[in-house]
Design a protein around this motif. Sequence first.
Motif, PDB file in Angstrom:
ATOM      1  N   ALA A 133       0.853  -1.185   0.000  1.00 47.32           N
ATOM      2  CA  ALA A 133       0.000   0.000   0.000  1.00 47.32           C
ATOM      3  C   ALA A 133       0.885   1.229   0.000  1.00 47.32           C
ATOM      4  N   CYS A 134       0.510   2.214  -0.778  1.00 47.86           N
ATOM      5  CA  CYS A 134       1.303   3.431  -0.903  1.00 47.86           C
ATOM      6  C   CYS A 134       0.378   4.638  -0.928  1.00 47.86           C
ATOM      7  N   TYR A 135       0.803   5.706  -0.262  1.00 52.42           N
ATOM      8  CA  TYR A 135       0.025   6.943  -0.229  1.00 52.42           C
ATOM      9  C   TYR A 135       0.973   8.129  -0.311  1.00 52.42           C
ATOM     10  N   VAL A 136       0.641   9.097  -1.135  1.00 52.57           N
ATOM     11  CA  VAL A 136       1.394  10.344  -1.235  1.00 52.57           C
ATOM     12  C   VAL A 136       0.406  11.497  -1.149  1.00 52.57           C
ATOM     13  N   ALA A 137       0.593  12.372  -0.170  1.00 52.09           N
ATOM     14  CA  ALA A 137      -0.309  13.511   0.009  1.00 52.09           C
ATOM     15  C   ALA A 137      -0.289  14.392  -1.238  1.00 52.09           C
ATOM     16  N   GLY A 138      -1.481  14.770  -1.705  1.00 54.56           N
ATOM     17  CA  GLY A 138      -1.585  15.650  -2.848  1.00 54.56           C
ATOM     18  C   GLY A 138      -1.555  14.956  -4.191  1.00 54.56           C
ATOM     19  N   LYS A 139      -1.467  13.628  -4.202  1.00 54.26           N
ATOM     20  CA  LYS A 139      -1.439  12.880  -5.458  1.00 54.26           C
ATOM     21  C   LYS A 139      -2.620  11.915  -5.548  1.00 54.26           C
ATOM     22  N   ASN A 140      -2.953  11.517  -6.749  1.00 57.23           N
ATOM     23  CA  ASN A 140      -3.950  10.474  -7.001  1.00 57.23           C
ATOM     24  C   ASN A 140      -5.306  10.799  -6.385  1.00 57.23           C
ATOM     25  N   ASP A 141      -5.644  12.091  -6.388  1.00 57.59           N
ATOM     26  CA  ASP A 141      -6.949  12.528  -5.857  1.00 57.59           C
ATOM     27  C   ASP A 141      -7.184  12.077  -4.420  1.00 57.59           C
ATOM     28  N   ARG A 143      -6.243   9.381  -2.995  1.00 56.24           N
ATOM     29  CA  ARG A 143      -6.387   7.932  -2.846  1.00 56.24           C
ATOM     30  C   ARG A 143      -5.032   7.270  -2.636  1.00 56.24           C
ATOM     31  N   MET A 144      -5.055   6.115  -2.014  1.00 56.56           N
ATOM     32  CA  MET A 144      -3.853   5.306  -1.901  1.00 56.56           C
ATOM     33  C   MET A 144      -3.800   4.314  -3.066  1.00 56.56           C
ATOM     34  N   ALA A 161      -9.758   4.551  -1.714  1.00 55.68           N
ATOM     35  CA  ALA A 161      -9.868   5.622  -0.721  1.00 55.68           C
ATOM     36  C   ALA A 161      -9.284   5.163   0.611  1.00 55.68           C
ATOM     37  N   PRO A 162      -8.590   6.035   1.350  1.00 61.19           N
ATOM     38  CA  PRO A 162      -8.012   5.636   2.638  1.00 61.19           C
ATOM     39  C   PRO A 162      -9.032   5.097   3.626  1.00 61.19           C
ATOM     40  N   ASP A 163     -10.295   5.554   3.529  1.00 56.29           N
ATOM     41  CA  ASP A 163     -11.332   5.084   4.454  1.00 56.29           C
ATOM     42  C   ASP A 163     -12.236   4.034   3.819  1.00 56.29           C
ATOM     43  N   ASP A 164     -11.768   3.376   2.777  1.00 56.93           N
ATOM     44  CA  ASP A 164     -12.551   2.332   2.120  1.00 56.93           C
ATOM     45  C   ASP A 164     -12.910   1.230   3.118  1.00 56.93           C
ATOM     46  N   ALA A 165     -14.116   0.693   2.984  1.00 61.60           N
ATOM     47  CA  ALA A 165     -14.604  -0.320   3.925  1.00 61.60           C
ATOM     48  C   ALA A 165     -13.719  -1.555   3.943  1.00 61.60           C
ATOM     49  N   ALA A 174      -6.400   4.590   9.343  1.00 62.70           N
ATOM     50  CA  ALA A 174      -6.145   4.814   7.926  1.00 62.70           C
ATOM     51  C   ALA A 174      -4.669   5.087   7.673  1.00 62.70           C
ATOM     52  N   ILE A 175      -4.243   4.860   6.431  1.00 65.64           N
ATOM     53  CA  ILE A 175      -2.847   5.080   6.074  1.00 65.64           C
ATOM     54  C   ILE A 175      -2.457   6.550   6.226  1.00 65.64           C
ATOM     55  N   THR A 176      -3.408   7.460   6.111  1.00 64.69           N
ATOM     56  CA  THR A 176      -3.130   8.882   6.263  1.00 64.69           C
ATOM     57  C   THR A 176      -2.727   9.250   7.684  1.00 64.69           C
TER      58      THR A 176
END
Length: 285
Positions: A133-141, A143-144, A161-165, A174-176
């Motif tokens: 799993a990867c997340y970058v703030a400000g990218k990909n709308d 989403r992770m 979405a970070p809060d996906d069920a 969440a990853i955020t």
Amino acid sequence: MTTRCNRPAINPRRRSRRIFACGALSLFVFTFVSAANPPPAVPNAAPAENPIVLTQATGPANAASPMDEPIRLIAAAKKAMEGVKDYNCVLVKKERMGDKPAIENVMSLRVRSDPFSVDLRWLEPKSLVGQEACYVAGKNDGRMRVRSAGLLGNLGFLSLAPDDARAKATSKHAITESGLANMIDRFGVAWEKERKLGVTKVRLSEYEFNKRRCTRVETIQTENPDNQFLFQRTVLFFDKETHLPIRLECYDWPAKEGDAGELAEVYSYVNLRLNVGLGDDVFDH
């Protein structure tokens, strides 16, 4: 502080208005898994050792409030974090979800401060090896990017979405919310509020965790006014050299007064390496 609890223990399933949610390491597990892939190479991915007691626990000495020393330590951690541009480590997590037994997850974790970026790769359990799993703030709308373990991993990365069920079904966080800086900020806010409420006992001691000398800070809530505390007891280990927290334990409120609360969550940062120079390619999925 020696204030004793004069209220019945709170059932954790009935708590509301939780201002001190201490799930600070903020991890999640996806449920769409099958056979395992070979694990990625990570530095010294050895299992975390149990903490070793070096000195017996004592209360803070000559303090106006028992929370003064924990707040000093978290402020030192925040100051130390200002000099950290990125880091990697092996992250070991156990989190109980409902009535299900907690399963230990071992992950390679890489974090960059600016822009806030997180990359997680699962090493254990076997059924999750290869999951990422990867997340970058400000990218990909916002989403992770996620890739499943096993044969489904051949489909590559998908946006979620970070809060996906599917993520929340197996983790409360969440990853955020991931990483050391988020954990430090959360405890900084929570401990200031605990000092104002005045219902927290503190025990300090020295421990060794994974060959790192640590100050162990145990906070114990003697009351739960307005159900504000999610956990009755938390234990945070501060590395004496880096001043950063490298292990967190969270314990539930006991079923009845006088009993010990069960361990609900534990997170360990093992073989933490600071300022390793993580580039955009690490988080570009």
